[in-house]
Design a protein around this motif. Structure first.
Motif, mmCIF file in Angstrom:
data_model
loop_
_atom_site.group_PDB
_atom_site.id
_atom_site.type_symbol
_atom_site.label_atom_id
_atom_site.label_comp_id
_atom_site.label_asym_id
_atom_site.label_seq_id
_atom_site.Cartn_x
_atom_site.Cartn_y
_atom_site.Cartn_z
ATOM 1 N N UNK A 4 1.066 -1.206 -0.219
ATOM 2 C CA UNK A 4 -0.162 -0.573 0.041
ATOM 3 C C UNK A 4 1.034 1.381 -0.391
ATOM 4 N N UNK A 5 0.866 2.356 -0.591
ATOM 5 C CA UNK A 5 1.231 3.788 -0.835
ATOM 6 C C UNK A 5 0.789 3.770 0.959
ATOM 7 N N UNK A 6 2.114 4.617 1.795
ATOM 8 C CA UNK A 6 2.742 5.165 2.236
ATOM 9 C C UNK A 6 1.201 6.153 2.903
ATOM 10 N N UNK A 7 0.622 6.985 1.686
ATOM 11 C CA UNK A 7 -0.525 7.575 2.600
ATOM 12 C C UNK A 7 -1.760 6.859 2.398
ATOM 13 N N UNK A 8 -1.436 6.169 2.317
ATOM 14 C CA UNK A 8 -2.737 4.848 2.538
ATOM 15 C C UNK A 8 -3.247 4.367 3.646
ATOM 16 N N UNK A 9 -1.567 3.975 3.822
ATOM 17 C CA UNK A 9 -2.398 3.683 5.347
ATOM 18 C C UNK A 9 -2.542 4.635 6.283
ATOM 19 N N UNK A 10 -3.138 4.327 7.761
ATOM 20 C CA UNK A 10 -2.979 5.622 8.951
ATOM 21 C C UNK A 10 -2.147 6.002 9.766
ATOM 22 N N UNK A 11 -1.820 6.329 9.968
ATOM 23 C CA UNK A 11 -0.760 7.209 10.851
ATOM 24 C C UNK A 11 -0.872 6.017 12.695
ATOM 25 N N UNK A 12 0.046 5.295 12.671
ATOM 26 C CA UNK A 12 -0.420 4.439 13.461
ATOM 27 C C UNK A 12 0.611 5.373 14.688
ATOM 28 N N UNK A 32 -6.415 -6.917 -2.261
ATOM 29 C CA UNK A 32 -5.261 -5.224 -1.954
ATOM 30 C C UNK A 32 -5.373 -5.248 -0.600
ATOM 31 N N UNK A 33 -3.985 -4.952 -0.520
ATOM 32 C CA UNK A 33 -3.790 -4.561 1.023
ATOM 33 C C UNK A 33 -3.978 -3.455 1.523
ATOM 34 N N UNK A 34 -4.913 -3.804 2.901
ATOM 35 C CA UNK A 34 -5.293 -2.527 3.686
ATOM 36 C C UNK A 34 -5.106 -2.373 4.914
ATOM 37 N N UNK A 35 -5.283 -1.562 5.570
ATOM 38 C CA UNK A 35 -4.694 -1.463 7.240
ATOM 39 C C UNK A 35 -5.712 -0.088 7.811
ATOM 40 N N UNK A 36 -7.238 -0.618 8.546
ATOM 41 C CA UNK A 36 -7.888 0.849 8.210
ATOM 42 C C UNK A 36 -8.222 0.637 9.876
ATOM 43 N N UNK A 37 -8.588 1.750 10.602
ATOM 44 C CA UNK A 37 -8.815 1.940 11.808
ATOM 45 C C UNK A 37 -10.600 1.687 11.976
ATOM 46 N N UNK A 38 -11.225 1.239 12.152
ATOM 47 C CA UNK A 38 -12.883 1.217 12.346
ATOM 48 C C UNK A 38 -13.106 1.451 14.162
ATOM 49 N N UNK A 39 -14.281 1.552 13.977
ATOM 50 C CA UNK A 39 -14.787 1.366 15.389
ATOM 51 C C UNK A 39 -15.165 0.266 16.224
ATOM 52 N N UNK A 40 -14.820 -0.939 15.880
ATOM 53 C CA UNK A 40 -13.923 -2.267 16.197
ATOM 54 C C UNK A 40 -13.033 -2.505 16.880
ATOM 55 N N UNK A 41 -12.015 -1.453 15.908
ATOM 56 C CA UNK A 41 -10.708 -1.638 16.245
ATOM 57 C C UNK A 41 -9.643 -1.967 15.106
ATOM 58 N N UNK A 42 -8.430 -2.518 14.902
ATOM 59 C CA UNK A 42 -7.888 -2.413 13.808
ATOM 60 C C UNK A 42 -8.465 -3.398 12.720
ATOM 61 N N UNK A 43 -8.209 -3.371 11.971
ATOM 62 C CA UNK A 43 -8.513 -4.122 10.806
ATOM 63 C C UNK A 43 -7.997 -4.132 9.407
ATOM 64 N N UNK A 44 -6.756 -5.101 9.077
ATOM 65 C CA UNK A 44 -5.827 -6.082 8.009
ATOM 66 C C UNK A 44 -6.561 -6.958 7.345
ATOM 67 N N UNK A 45 -6.116 -6.694 5.612
ATOM 68 C CA UNK A 45 -6.347 -7.255 4.425
ATOM 69 C C UNK A 45 -5.611 -7.272 3.756
ATOM 70 N N UNK A 46 -5.278 -8.140 3.868
ATOM 71 C CA UNK A 46 -3.676 -8.643 3.547
ATOM 72 C C UNK A 46 -3.362 -9.840 1.368
#
Length: 96
Positions: A4-12, A32-46
């Motif tokens: 993922x591009x650096x700007x596609x990742x949340x700042x953790x 596709x790879x993705x990392x996101x913050x949700x109300x339930x917590x962190x979610x990653x897709x690889x």
């Protein structure tokens, strides 16, 4: 693995405290790879498959990029074969 591009990742960066534990839910074999913050917590897709630790390594690398730390500073504590994982951050190459 498509990075993922650096700007596609949340700042953790705020999680980069020695001893911090980071829990997240992982979906391997995604489109596709993705990392996101949700109300339930962190979610990653690889895109990496869930075999021989490939997905775990991909999650570790992506989480490290989002935190601004070296992947060697993250240790998988729990969830080696599960979707729910717990990583521990320890600076200085894995030592607390």
């Amino acid at each position: 693995m498509a990075r993922p591009k650096p700007n596609d990742l949340p700042d953790l960066g705020h999680l980069a405290r020695p001893g911090a534990e980071i829990a997240l839910r992982v979906t391997p074999g995604a489109a596709r790879d993705m990392l996101k913050v949700t109300p339930e917590g962190l979610q990653a897709r690889v895109t990496a498959p869930p075999e021989k630790g490939k997905a775990n390594g991909a999650v570790r690398a992506m989480l490290a990029r989002a935190m601004g730390v070296a992947p060697s500073d993250l240790t998988l504590v729990r969830g080696q074969a599960a979707r729910d994982k717990l990583f521990r951050y320890a600076s200085c190459g894995g030592r607390s």
